[in-house]
Scaffold this motif. Structure first.
Motif, mmCIF file in Angstrom:
data_model
loop_
_atom_site.group_PDB
_atom_site.id
_atom_site.type_symbol
_atom_site.label_atom_id
_atom_site.label_comp_id
_atom_site.label_asym_id
_atom_site.label_seq_id
_atom_site.Cartn_x
_atom_site.Cartn_y
_atom_site.Cartn_z
ATOM 1 N N HIS A 52 1.610 29.167 34.828
ATOM 2 C CA HIS A 52 2.204 28.395 35.921
ATOM 3 C C HIS A 52 3.669 28.791 36.002
ATOM 4 O O HIS A 52 4.257 29.228 35.013
ATOM 5 N N TYR A 53 4.268 28.609 37.179
ATOM 6 C CA TYR A 53 5.624 29.111 37.396
ATOM 7 C C TYR A 53 6.613 28.033 37.820
ATOM 8 O O TYR A 53 6.229 27.005 38.368
ATOM 9 N N HIS A 54 7.878 28.324 37.526
ATOM 10 C CA HIS A 54 9.014 27.549 38.012
ATOM 11 C C HIS A 54 9.931 28.514 38.746
ATOM 12 O O HIS A 54 10.064 29.678 38.348
ATOM 13 N N SER A 55 10.598 28.039 39.769
ATOM 14 C CA SER A 55 11.705 28.766 40.358
ATOM 15 C C SER A 55 12.976 28.253 39.705
ATOM 16 O O SER A 55 13.017 27.139 39.192
ATOM 17 N N ILE A 56 14.019 29.094 39.703
ATOM 18 C CA ILE A 56 15.292 28.744 39.075
ATOM 19 C C ILE A 56 16.358 28.690 40.156
ATOM 20 O O ILE A 56 16.463 29.610 40.976
ATOM 21 N N THR A 57 17.138 27.614 40.172
ATOM 22 C CA THR A 57 18.239 27.492 41.127
ATOM 23 C C THR A 57 19.539 27.253 40.369
ATOM 24 O O THR A 57 19.627 26.336 39.561
ATOM 25 N N GLY A 60 23.282 27.110 44.047
ATOM 26 C CA GLY A 60 22.748 27.248 45.392
ATOM 27 C C GLY A 60 21.888 28.474 45.629
ATOM 28 O O GLY A 60 21.335 28.648 46.712
ATOM 29 N N LYS A 61 21.722 29.333 44.629
ATOM 30 C CA LYS A 61 20.863 30.512 44.762
ATOM 31 C C LYS A 61 19.572 30.268 43.994
ATOM 32 O O LYS A 61 19.597 29.760 42.868
ATOM 33 N N THR A 62 18.450 30.648 44.612
ATOM 34 C CA THR A 62 17.145 30.422 43.997
ATOM 35 C C THR A 62 16.467 31.745 43.662
ATOM 36 O O THR A 62 16.442 32.667 44.473
ATOM 37 N N ASN A 63 15.930 31.808 42.463
ATOM 38 C CA ASN A 63 15.162 32.939 41.977
ATOM 39 C C ASN A 63 13.711 32.446 41.891
ATOM 40 O O ASN A 63 13.332 31.748 40.953
ATOM 41 N N THR A 64 12.921 32.787 42.883
ATOM 42 C CA THR A 64 11.563 32.261 43.024
ATOM 43 C C THR A 64 10.638 32.779 41.920
ATOM 44 O O THR A 64 10.596 33.979 41.646
ATOM 45 N N ASP A 65 9.919 31.852 41.309
ATOM 46 C CA ASP A 65 8.906 32.159 40.291
ATOM 47 C C ASP A 65 9.461 32.997 39.137
ATOM 48 O O ASP A 65 8.774 33.843 38.575
ATOM 49 N N ALA A 66 10.705 32.751 38.740
ATOM 50 C CA ALA A 66 11.354 33.548 37.702
ATOM 51 C C ALA A 66 11.083 33.055 36.282
ATOM 52 O O ALA A 66 11.487 33.688 35.318
ATOM 53 N N ALA A 67 10.401 31.921 36.153
ATOM 54 C CA ALA A 67 10.048 31.383 34.839
ATOM 55 C C ALA A 67 8.562 31.059 34.838
ATOM 56 O O ALA A 67 8.019 30.627 35.848
ATOM 57 N N TRP A 68 7.926 31.295 33.703
ATOM 58 C CA TRP A 68 6.508 30.950 33.620
ATOM 59 C C TRP A 68 6.185 30.309 32.278
ATOM 60 O O TRP A 68 6.917 30.448 31.316
ATOM 61 N N TYR A 69 5.051 29.607 32.262
ATOM 62 C CA TYR A 69 4.609 28.931 31.042
ATOM 63 C C TYR A 69 3.101 28.753 31.088
ATOM 64 O O TYR A 69 2.475 28.839 32.149
ATOM 65 N N TYR A 70 2.538 28.506 29.941
ATOM 66 C CA TYR A 70 1.098 28.257 29.804
ATOM 67 C C TYR A 70 0.927 26.835 29.281
ATOM 68 O O TYR A 70 1.228 26.560 28.122
ATOM 69 N N SER A 71 0.465 25.946 30.134
ATOM 70 C CA SER A 71 0.282 24.554 29.708
ATOM 71 C C SER A 71 -0.976 24.379 28.864
ATOM 72 O O SER A 71 -1.060 23.458 28.056
ATOM 73 N N ASP A 72 -1.953 25.265 29.048
ATOM 74 C CA ASP A 72 -3.208 25.182 28.295
ATOM 75 C C ASP A 72 -3.688 26.594 27.982
ATOM 76 O O ASP A 72 -4.691 27.052 28.536
ATOM 77 N N PRO A 73 -2.964 27.301 27.098
ATOM 78 C CA PRO A 73 -3.329 28.691 26.817
ATOM 79 C C PRO A 73 -4.633 28.797 26.034
ATOM 80 O O PRO A 73 -5.060 27.837 25.395
ATOM 81 N N LYS A 74 -5.220 29.981 26.089
ATOM 82 C CA LYS A 74 -6.388 30.259 25.260
ATOM 83 C C LYS A 74 -5.953 30.232 23.793
ATOM 84 O O LYS A 74 -4.773 30.362 23.483
ATOM 85 N N SER A 75 -6.907 30.076 22.900
ATOM 86 C CA SER A 75 -6.576 29.902 21.480
ATOM 87 C C SER A 75 -5.766 31.063 20.912
ATOM 88 O O SER A 75 -4.902 30.856 20.055
ATOM 89 N N ALA A 76 -5.969 32.273 21.387
ATOM 90 C CA ALA A 76 -5.225 33.429 20.878
ATOM 91 C C ALA A 76 -3.729 33.324 21.183
ATOM 92 O O ALA A 76 -2.909 33.962 20.533
#
Length: 93
Positions: A52-57, A60-76
């Motif tokens: 899943h992604y976050h944009s960073i602001t 006043g400048k936005t970097n779209t989808d520049a951060a990501w994370y796994y809220s429910d990753p696979k076991s590996a």
């Protein structure tokens, strides 16, 4: 201490990152929540799961989808659960 910076601002700082495939995954509490906004974007990694992604602001400048994370990753990839990684011009080092 590993820092993530973008647009002249430190947006994350931690000495407890987890490195996977060359990316530093920061503990969520090490990332400035004021710069993050939720995104509807998702991608799928065959071994980590759905990202899943976050944009960073910053200033006043936005970097779209520049951060990501796994809220429910696979076991590996369980060690990166709810940790945040960056790309798209965010400098990590």
């Amino acid at each position: 201490m590993v820092k993530a910076t973008w647009n002249g601002a430190v947006i994350a700082e931690s000495d407890a990152t987890v490195v996977v495939e060359g990316n530093h995954y920061f503990p969520r509490e090490a990332v400035d929540p004021a710069v993050l906004s939720d995104s509807a974007t998702t991608t799928v990694c065959p071994w980590k799961g759905t990202a899943h992604y976050h944009s960073i602001t910053v200033d006043g400048k936005t970097n779209t989808d520049a951060a990501w994370y796994y809220s429910d990753p696979k076991s590996a990839a369980s060690e990166i659960k709810d940790r945040i990684a960056f790309w798209r011009g965010v400098v990590v080092g």
